[in-house]
Design a protein around this motif. Structure first.
Motif, PDB file in Angstrom:
ATOM      1  N   ILE A 241       0.870  -1.186   0.000  1.00 24.52           N
ATOM      2  CA  ILE A 241       0.000   0.000   0.000  1.00 24.52           C
ATOM      3  C   ILE A 241       0.899   1.226   0.000  1.00 24.52           C
ATOM      4  O   ILE A 241       1.737   1.388   0.889  1.00 24.52           O
ATOM      5  N   ILE A 242       0.739   2.057  -1.028  1.00 21.77           N
ATOM      6  CA  ILE A 242       1.509   3.309  -1.102  1.00 21.77           C
ATOM      7  C   ILE A 242       0.506   4.449  -1.009  1.00 21.77           C
ATOM      8  O   ILE A 242      -0.418   4.532  -1.817  1.00 21.77           O
ATOM      9  N   TYR A 243       0.686   5.316  -0.006  1.00 19.22           N
ATOM     10  CA  TYR A 243      -0.297   6.372   0.165  1.00 19.22           C
ATOM     11  C   TYR A 243       0.358   7.730   0.395  1.00 19.22           C
ATOM     12  O   TYR A 243       1.546   7.822   0.722  1.00 19.22           O
ATOM     13  N   ALA A 244      -0.466   8.770   0.189  1.00 21.04           N
ATOM     14  CA  ALA A 244      -0.041  10.148   0.474  1.00 21.04           C
ATOM     15  C   ALA A 244      -1.180  10.824   1.211  1.00 21.04           C
ATOM     16  O   ALA A 244      -2.348  10.668   0.840  1.00 21.04           O
ATOM     17  N   THR A 245      -0.842  11.574   2.254  1.00 22.29           N
ATOM     18  CA  THR A 245      -1.870  12.206   3.078  1.00 22.29           C
ATOM     19  C   THR A 245      -1.367  13.546   3.582  1.00 22.29           C
ATOM     20  O   THR A 245      -0.161  13.739   3.709  1.00 22.29           O
ATOM     21  N   LYS A 246      -2.284  14.469   3.860  1.00 22.57           N
ATOM     22  CA  LYS A 246      -1.865  15.722   4.492  1.00 22.57           C
ATOM     23  C   LYS A 246      -2.324  15.771   5.950  1.00 22.57           C
ATOM     24  O   LYS A 246      -1.554  16.089   6.831  1.00 22.57           O
ATOM     25  N   TYR A 247      -3.577  15.428   6.190  1.00 22.93           N
ATOM     26  CA  TYR A 247      -4.113  15.518   7.556  1.00 22.93           C
ATOM     27  C   TYR A 247      -4.568  14.168   8.112  1.00 22.93           C
ATOM     28  O   TYR A 247      -5.254  14.128   9.128  1.00 22.93           O
ATOM     29  N   GLY A 248      -4.230  13.075   7.419  1.00 24.46           N
ATOM     30  CA  GLY A 248      -4.427  11.755   8.023  1.00 24.46           C
ATOM     31  C   GLY A 248      -5.619  10.925   7.557  1.00 24.46           C
ATOM     32  O   GLY A 248      -5.752   9.781   7.966  1.00 24.46           O
TER      33      GLY A 248
END
Ligand SMILES: Cc1cc2nc3c(=O)[nH]c(=O)nc-3n(C[C@H](O)[C@H](O)[C@H](O)COP(=O)(O)O)c2cc1C
Length: 162
Positions: free
Chosen positions: A5-12
């Motif tokens: 799983i590859i993810y990107a987040t700013k506030y979760g």
């Protein structure tokens, strides 16, 4: 069976969704926040899930770049794609999801979904708060992450690996 799983987040929000997926996907799972860590080589994985959030119409640049540069390799895997975004209309959600990833990868994905969103007003900066209030009329924190959509996504991923 091994999944990445590859993810990107700013506030979760995307991180929350990614962890829910991680906990329920069958087999071994490796999870990577692409903003903080370099993803491992894809060659040892059967399944790859990419997830990011939408800001001003676009997914995080690092995630999109990764999908583009690894497109050929990703097309050989079982791929799941998801976004978190504040759009409420199905048509708009589909448009954002489609625009977030390379066209062939989108077409080839086993499952693709927009899981909904959260606004954490205690974490947004002044400009972000003002923008969200002006555009959406929302003035306080909201939780609209669809755990049913996440469950459905996990089921589709697990079924595909049977
Ligand atoms: C400044 C700002 C801009 C945003 N722009 C969009 C947008 O263009 N389209 C959309 O669907 N959601 C938009 N959102 C909503 C986020 O995608 C949503 O809050 C999401 O849950 C954030 O996930 P994250 O915490 O994992 O980054 C925006 C949110 C903020 C704070």
């Amino acid at each position: 069976m091994k999944s990445l799983i590859i993810y990107a987040t700013k506030y979760g929000t995307v991180e929350k969704a990614s962890n829910l997926i991680k906990d329920k996907i069958e087999g071994e799972v490796v999870i990577v926040n692409i903003i903080k860590q370099e993803p491992p080589s894809l060659c040892e994985f059967d399944n790859v899930i990419l997830g990011g959030s939408i800001y001003i119409g676009n997914i995080q640049k690092k995630l999109k770049q990764f999908a583009m540069t690894h497109e050929e390799e990703l097309l050989m895997k079982r791929v799941g794609l998801f976004i978190c975004g504040g759009a409420d209309k199905e048509e708009e959600k589909d448009k954002e999801l489609k625009n977030a990833f390379p066209a062939k990868l989108y077409e080839n994905a086993i499952c693709k979904c927009s899981f909904g969103y959260e606004y954490k007003f205690d974490k947004l900066n002044f400009l972000e708060k003002a923008m969200i209030k002006k555009i959406t009329g929302i003035k306080d924190s909201v939780y609209k992450l669809s755990e049913d959509s996440i469950k459905d996504f996990i089921n589709k991923m697990n079924k595909a690996t049977l």
